[in-house]
Design a protein around this motif. Sequence first.
Motif, mmCIF file in Angstrom:
data_model
loop_
_atom_site.group_PDB
_atom_site.id
_atom_site.type_symbol
_atom_site.label_atom_id
_atom_site.label_comp_id
_atom_site.label_asym_id
_atom_site.label_seq_id
_atom_site.Cartn_x
_atom_site.Cartn_y
_atom_site.Cartn_z
ATOM 1 N N UNK A 20 -9.484 -2.868 -8.329
ATOM 2 C CA UNK A 20 -10.312 -1.711 -7.979
ATOM 3 C C UNK A 20 -11.367 -1.465 -9.053
ATOM 4 N N UNK A 21 -12.551 -1.080 -8.611
ATOM 5 C CA UNK A 21 -13.652 -0.767 -9.534
ATOM 6 C C UNK A 21 -14.245 0.578 -9.125
ATOM 7 N N UNK A 22 -13.394 1.596 -9.092
ATOM 8 C CA UNK A 22 -13.783 2.898 -8.571
ATOM 9 C C UNK A 22 -14.803 3.589 -9.487
ATOM 10 N N UNK A 23 -15.644 4.413 -8.867
ATOM 11 C CA UNK A 23 -16.650 5.184 -9.597
ATOM 12 C C UNK A 23 -16.721 6.590 -9.015
ATOM 13 N N UNK A 61 -19.281 -0.127 -2.017
ATOM 14 C CA UNK A 61 -18.886 1.245 -1.708
ATOM 15 C C UNK A 61 -19.130 2.120 -2.930
ATOM 16 N N UNK A 62 -19.759 3.297 -2.754
ATOM 17 C CA UNK A 62 -20.158 4.109 -3.902
ATOM 18 C C UNK A 62 -19.028 4.850 -4.610
ATOM 19 N N UNK A 63 -17.814 4.808 -4.072
ATOM 20 C CA UNK A 63 -16.683 5.479 -4.732
ATOM 21 C C UNK A 63 -15.502 4.546 -4.943
ATOM 22 N N UNK A 64 -15.172 3.716 -3.942
ATOM 23 C CA UNK A 64 -13.985 2.876 -4.015
ATOM 24 C C UNK A 64 -14.317 1.397 -3.861
ATOM 25 N N UNK A 65 -15.256 0.909 -4.642
ATOM 26 C CA UNK A 65 -15.577 -0.518 -4.591
ATOM 27 C C UNK A 65 -14.411 -1.333 -5.139
#
Length: 213
Positions: A20-23, A61-65
């Motif tokens: 996960x690479x979340x932001x 995806x801007x939140x959960x890439x």
Amino acid sequence: MDLLDGLRTAVGPSGTLLMPAYTSNSQMKPPRAFDVTREPTYTGVVNEVFRRSPDVIRSLHPRHSICGTGPLAEALLSGHERCVRADGPNSPFDRLRRRNDAIILTLGLQPGFVSFLHWVEDFEPAKLPIAVHETEPVACLVRDSSGREIEVKDWQLRQAVAASVSFSRIGSRLSSNAMRFFEHRGVTIGLYPLEPLTVELLALRDNGVIHYQ
């Protein structure tokens, strides 16, 4: 980084490694534009080093890439920006759970603390025991690796719900088929085979148990 080298070796050349690479881009007010090549992740230094590796791709995806490398990375991650919900139908998690060989690995986390729980939130939200999402999505600008810009809508969690998260509600109820824990050199390692994990999480949900109180 030795840990990443070890994970790559464990997966092997025929395996696919995802992280996960979340932001927080779409959670900002107003939402901050998400640049897939530049935006760092808050999910840890290992994930950030992995994200920056030259052979790694990242979903839009801007939140959960999700980042990945290996023969299935493109098939699992492509089109994430077109999903109605970040982790719902046809998302990377949804594609991954359809495979009988997919396993999630956690390091140093408590039982039940696994990103796949977001799939439960997004897959069939009408079947959840409580409403977990905001009533309207937010729109966030996403920039891909070629510089193309698109608008992506994101259904976020209600703040009151997010604050009530309890991983022990899940971790205490999963069987050894869906969750196995052991220690190696002082590090707690969790293994979650996705096929049985999916079955058990849906059964818990249908009995009114999710990871929010």
